[in-house]
Motif scaffolding. Structure first.
Motif, PDB file in Angstrom:
ATOM      1  N   TYR A 542      67.207  70.288  13.583  1.00  0.00           N
ATOM      2  CA  TYR A 542      67.213  69.941  14.962  1.00  0.00           C
ATOM      3  C   TYR A 542      65.888  69.847  15.523  1.00  0.00           C
ATOM      4  CZ  TYR A 542      71.910  71.631  15.401  1.00  0.00           C
ATOM      5  OH  TYR A 542      73.385  71.716  15.192  1.00  0.00           O
ATOM      6  N   ARG A 547      68.101  68.135  19.432  1.00  0.00           N
ATOM      7  CA  ARG A 547      68.809  67.118  18.934  1.00  0.00           C
ATOM      8  C   ARG A 547      69.014  67.203  17.539  1.00  0.00           C
ATOM      9  NH1 ARG A 547      66.257  61.091  17.919  1.00  0.00           N
ATOM     10  NH2 ARG A 547      67.896  60.083  16.750  1.00  0.00           N
ATOM     11  N   LEU A 548      70.374  66.921  17.152  1.00  0.00           N
ATOM     12  CA  LEU A 548      70.400  67.159  15.688  1.00  0.00           C
ATOM     13  C   LEU A 548      70.014  66.098  15.017  1.00  0.00           C
ATOM     14  CD1 LEU A 548      72.199  68.403  13.214  1.00  0.00           C
ATOM     15  CD2 LEU A 548      73.881  67.129  13.879  1.00  0.00           C
TER      16      LEU A 548
END
Length: 601
Positions: A542, A547-548
């Motif tokens: 992340y 956010r991945l």
């Protein structure tokens, strides 16, 4: 005053005391043997009738054996009044006494007597038949004193044992010592042991005696086992020791006796001893040697264990190689003589001799026995010949107490050992691992002489092939892996055991710096000890806003700093990122999390 009146006077006036040496077995001969006596007195007449004391220093006698007689032994005895002359000559050869005997008659004043012994076998064997002269036997310094008691005398005798193959098988026993029958204690008992009467035909007994007088016949008897024996007219039953020589039929062997009696009616088959009893009312008689001849055609069974061969390690079967003998015998040992084997006193097997064992012969045999489980691995093995297993024999032998042979036995057993523990190492992938079990060699063995080897299969351990060399850095490609251990002792017996090599999933090591610039250093996000170990892992990366950016598992390449699903493989900017590692392993239920640093330049 004649000797009879003088001795009677001394008996009334003094108490007689004497010292003596018991007559015992000196030597035994078994075979086709017989005996004879050779000897002569040094008195010129019987001391009872002397008017003045005289004595010689030498005298002679003839040995006349048959042409086929072979001399086996010759024993020279000489005796006289006084304290002793122990260095004489026989046919001009100096002879020194090797054994001496003495006694003292104390009648207010001491009267000493002596006898001496020498083995002259070699001399007589070399000279054979002919005249033998004893010289330098000098007791002249004592005769005046002893003449007062009419006990002045000297003489010599040889006991000759000879062999002839035409003779029956006999047992000859030579006994000697110096025992006295005296005017004070008018009896003497002599027990002859070590006899073995199997056949009393032509049994005879011979005496070498000193100081007997023909003129003193008051109550003088010689008994064998309670029966009076005689050899008239030379030796009447009332005057046994009367200056006679049975070999030459002489009655002029003054003050000594070489007498032989037939005793086949006075001794019984089965006798192992005989009682000789002498009585004397006046005579002072010294018995120096006794020889017995008995027809003794008997075997003499003995046995020895030559070798014990264990059948196998950890087996209670042993093969015993033995040899039965009939050496000291006068008859053959018949076949089917029983042989019994004992382990710690318990009968464990039996067999029999197979053939007739001749005199001086032997027979070898072998038997395989199973030692009962109640007997320890170390025990005493005893073999007994002529033994039926219950302590009884079936063969009459010359010697009945020499049938045993014993030795200590240790059965071959596998060595004891210390059981090794299983060993666990980190999983290097697909359950492989590196192991160090080099210390197990000394830990396993209980004896420093034992040899320990490691093998990958049980068959290799049993065959002692392909042993593992690198025990300090052994790589197991898969686990669990069984390592087989062979422990061998000095007897060649071995034990087999084993232990397991195991792996476990050790915690992975995260290298949290990535510089994906293709310089070969930290180009990817690498986690050591993860791939092919935690097969179901799931890794997420992340950015700082959550956010991945990337996900991976055992089937995907390591992260190279690019975001997934981006246009043209968008590179993530240099900076700090966050990872979550799900190992999906029961030993690690919680996810591993942390930061990683990406730098492109």
């Amino acid at each position: 005053m004649n000797k009879q009146l003088q001795l009677l006077f001394l008996l009334l006036c003094f108490q007689a005391i004497w010292s003596q040496q018991s007559i015992t077995l000196y030597n035994q001969f078994n075979g086709r043997y017989d005996f004879t006596f050779v000897g002569n007195t040094l008195n010129e007449e019987e001391n009872s009738f002397q008017f003045s004391p005289t004595i010689l220093t030498s005298s002679s006698a003839n040995l006349n054996l048959g042409p086929t007689d072979t001399i086996e032994a010759a024993y020279l005895y000489w005796a006289g009044c006084g304290t002793g002359d122990f260095n004489i000559q026989l046919n001009s050869t100096p002879i020194n006494a090797t054994r001496t005997f003495s006694n003292v008659l104390a009648q207010g004043t001491d009267y000493n007597f002596f006898s001496a012994f020498a083995d002259v076998t070699a001399l007589v064997q070399s000279q054979g038949n002919g005249t033998y002269t004893v010289s330098d036997l000098d007791v002249s310094s004592f005769i005046n004193y002893h003449f007062e008691n009419r006990t002045n005398f000297a003489g010599w005798a040889m006991v000759i044992i000879y062999k002839n193959n035409t003779l029956p098988l006999n047992q000859l026993n030579v006994y000697d010592g110096l025992q006295v029958v005296s005017i004070a204690q008018n009896f003497l008992d002599v027990s002859l042991n070590a006899l073995n009467v199997i056949d009393n035909a032509d049994a005879k007994i011979g005496f070498v005696a000193w100081e007997g007088d023909s003129g003193l016949a008051l109550n003088e008897t010689l008994r064998i086992n309670g029966n009076i024996i005689s050899n008239p007219p030379l030796n009447p039953e009332t005057n046994a020791f009367n200056s006679t020589n049975s070999i030459t039929n002489s009655n002029q062997l003054y003050n000594m006796d070489l007498d032989v009696y037939n005793i086949q009616n006075n001794i019984n088959i089965g006798d192992t001893s005989a009682l000789i009893q002498l009585t004397s009312g006046l005579d002072y008689v010294m018995i120096n040697a006794i020889v017995t001849k008995l027809n003794s055609q008997l075997p003499d069974a003995t046995i020895e264990i030559q070798e014990i061969v264990p059948v196998a390690c950890n087996s209670r079967e042993i093969t015993i190689n033995y040899e039965a003998f009939n050496v000291n015998a006068t008859a053959n040992l018949n076949p089917n003589t029983p042989i019994t084997f004992y382990a710690n006193g318990i009968a464990v097997g039996s067999t029999f001799t197979q053939n007739t064992i001749p005199i001086g012969g032997s027979e070898t045999g072998s038997i395989t026995l199973t030692i009962p489980a109640t007997i320890p691995f170390q025990f005493t093995l005893t073999v007994v010949i002529d033994d039926t297993g219950n302590g009884t024999g079936v063969v009459t032998e010359i010697v009945e107490n020499n049938n045993n042979f014993s030795l200590e036995v240790s059965l071959l057993t596998a060595p004891a050992y210390n059981q090794p523990e299983d060993q666990t190492s980190c999983n290097l992938g697909f359950t492989s691992g590196i192991f160090d079990f080099s210390s197990y060699e000394n830990e396993i063995k209980t004896n420093p002489l034992h040899i320990v080897t490691f093998h990958e299969t049980q068959q290799e351990a049993q065959n002692n092939t392909n042993s593992i060399i690198n025990t300090n850095h052994y790589e197991a490609t898969t686990t669990p892996k069984t390592i087989w251990v062979r422990i061998e002792n000095e007897n060649g017996c071995y034990s087999i055991t084993s232990f397991l090599l195991l792996t476990k999933n050790c915690p992975p090591i995260v290298y949290n710096a990535v510089s994906p610039n293709n310089d070969g250093l930290n180009d990817i996000f690498f986690i050591k000890g993860l791939r092919n170990i935690f097969l179901n892992f799931h890794l997420e990366v992340y950015n700082r806003w959550g956010r991945l950016l990337w996900t991976g598992n055992n089937n995907t390449p390591d992260w190279n700093g690019k975001a997934e699903n981006s246009i043209d493989g968008e590179r993530v900017p240099s900076g700090t990122y966050y990872y979550i590692l799900h190992l999906n392993d029961p030993d690690y239920p919680d996810a591993l999390t942390g930061y990683l640093q990406v730098k492109w330049e």
